[in-house]
Design a protein around this motif. Structure first.
Motif, short mmCIF file in Angstrom:
data_model
loop_
_atom_site.label_atom_id
_atom_site.label_comp_id
_atom_site.label_asym_id
_atom_site.label_seq_id
_atom_site.Cartn_x
_atom_site.Cartn_y
_atom_site.Cartn_z
N LEU A 176 0.81 -1.22 0.00
CA LEU A 176 0.00 0.00 0.00
C LEU A 176 0.84 1.28 0.00
O LEU A 176 0.36 2.34 0.33
N THR A 177 2.13 1.16 -0.36
CA THR A 177 2.98 2.35 -0.34
C THR A 177 2.61 3.34 -1.43
O THR A 177 2.14 2.96 -2.51
N ASP A 178 2.84 4.60 -1.14
CA ASP A 178 2.56 5.70 -2.08
C ASP A 178 3.83 6.00 -2.88
O ASP A 178 4.84 6.44 -2.30
N PRO A 179 3.84 5.78 -4.20
CA PRO A 179 5.07 5.99 -4.99
C PRO A 179 5.50 7.44 -5.08
O PRO A 179 6.62 7.74 -5.49
N ASP B 32 14.04 -5.81 -1.84
CA ASP B 32 13.73 -4.50 -2.41
C ASP B 32 13.87 -4.53 -3.94
O ASP B 32 14.83 -5.10 -4.48
N PRO B 33 12.93 -3.90 -4.69
CA PRO B 33 13.08 -3.80 -6.15
C PRO B 33 14.22 -2.85 -6.49
O PRO B 33 14.49 -1.88 -5.78
N MET B 34 14.89 -3.12 -7.61
CA MET B 34 16.06 -2.31 -7.99
C MET B 34 15.68 -0.89 -8.36
O MET B 34 16.49 0.03 -8.24
N ASN B 35 14.42 -0.67 -8.77
CA ASN B 35 14.04 0.70 -9.13
C ASN B 35 13.85 1.61 -7.92
O ASN B 35 13.57 2.79 -8.06
#
Length: 328
Positions: A173-176, A189-192
């Motif tokens: 549910l994180t806000d980008p 963790d994703p690399m982006n």
């Protein structure tokens, strides 16, 4: 002749005494029994404070102070105590005119529940102890004994699974567009999410930490329908203890938690419910709700109450059902 006069005098004194005590022995007489506190933990010691007052100028040579105490309170001193469906305590004494009697009796809270004194009364007599006079008094004192804290591997497993799931849902549910901080990289963790400037500055791989759009809540539903024809309560009590322990753990983590049950409150007879919150004040309220559950009242059917409960939850909330029945 002197003997006759003495007998007549004694007879007159006896008649006057009997008549006067018959109409005035219970005047301005009071008895109250109350708990030293309103809320107690399971296994804690509390005091029953007995206060009798004779507010008239008439002595009471013989008086018995009586009260009934719930079986969930265990007396350390069983003198003058008899047991059946309740614990019955009787204290015999005499009271001078315009006098007050106070006695403190220590007991241990050995069972969760909501407790009052069903009956509080006094028995007294005249000077010759030929007649007895009884009266009962209203008594408003009450005590809530909180559930026992559960122990064991199952509790640790439940809390560990809940914490892991809550962390996963927060990640989803994180806000980008909202940055809450920077932390070291972990393999999941994703690399982006890597912050190249912070990584170059520290020499370690660093990632952006995004803010959560909505922290999921935990909803506890406690099913208290009898699980066998004998209407046993041992597993129901264990379920209540587990719910209380779970609430305490979630409160430590700062997780907003609601509590719902198809059981009934011992005071108002209503189904049990408490809104989500993580503060210690709200935890205390939920603990009292659990302490006041009356298992003598048959619970609302599981399906009916659980469907009503689901209407109050959001799609992303975490729901835990605590039940002694696997086929509810």
């Amino acid at each position: 002749m002197e003997i006759i006069v003495l007998i007549v005098v004694i007879g007159i004194v006896f008649i006057v005494d009997s008549l006067y005590y018959r109409y005035h022995a219970l005047d301005n007489l009071d008895l109250s029994v109350y708990f030293s506190k309103d809320v107690a933990n399971y296994g804690e010691d509390v005091e029953l404070i007995e206060v009798a007052m004779n507010r008239k100028k008439l002595p009471l040579p013989f008086i018995i102070l009586k009260f009934e105490s719930p079986r969930g309170l265990e007396f350390y001193d069983m003198t003058n105590v008899s047991a059946s469906d309740h614990m019955y305590r009787e204290d015999m004494l005499s009271m001078k005119p315009l006098s007050k009697h106070t006695r403190r009796i220590k007991v241990q809270c050995v069972k969760r529940g909501y407790y009052t004194f069903p009956r509080v009364g006094i028995t007294t007599a005249d000077l010759f102890l030929t007649s007895r006079y009884n009266t009962n008094f209203d008594n408003q004192s009450e005590l809530v004994v909180l559930p026992e804290l559960a122990e064991g591997d199952f509790v640790e497993m439940l809390t560990s699974v809940t914490l892991s799931e809550l962390q996963r849902r927060r990640t989803l549910l994180t806000d980008p567009f909202t940055l809450s901080g920077i932390r070291e990289y972990v393999t999941t963790d994703p690399m982006n999410s890597v912050n190249s400037k912070a990584s170059a500055k520290t020499g370690e791989l660093m990632v952006n930490q995004r803010a959560s759009t909505n922290a999921p809540k935990v909803h506890i539903f406690l099913n208290l329908v009898y699980y066998n024809q004998k209407r046993s309560t041992s597993l129901l009590e264990k379920s209540i203890s587990l719910a209380y322990t779970y609430l305490c753990k979630l409160s430590e983590w700062g997780v907003q938690t609601s509590l719902h049950s198809n059981g009934h409150d011992a005071v108002n007879g209503e189904p049990l419910s408490a809104d989500p919150a993580a503060s210690s004040v709200e935890l205390d309220k939920k603990a009292i709700i659990l302490g006041r559950i009356d298992l003598k009242q048959a619970a609302v059917p599981f399906t009916e109450s659980f469907e009503n409960f689901l209407e109050l939850t959001d799609h992303d909330d975490f729901i835990v059902v605590i039940s002694p029945q696997s086929n509810a």
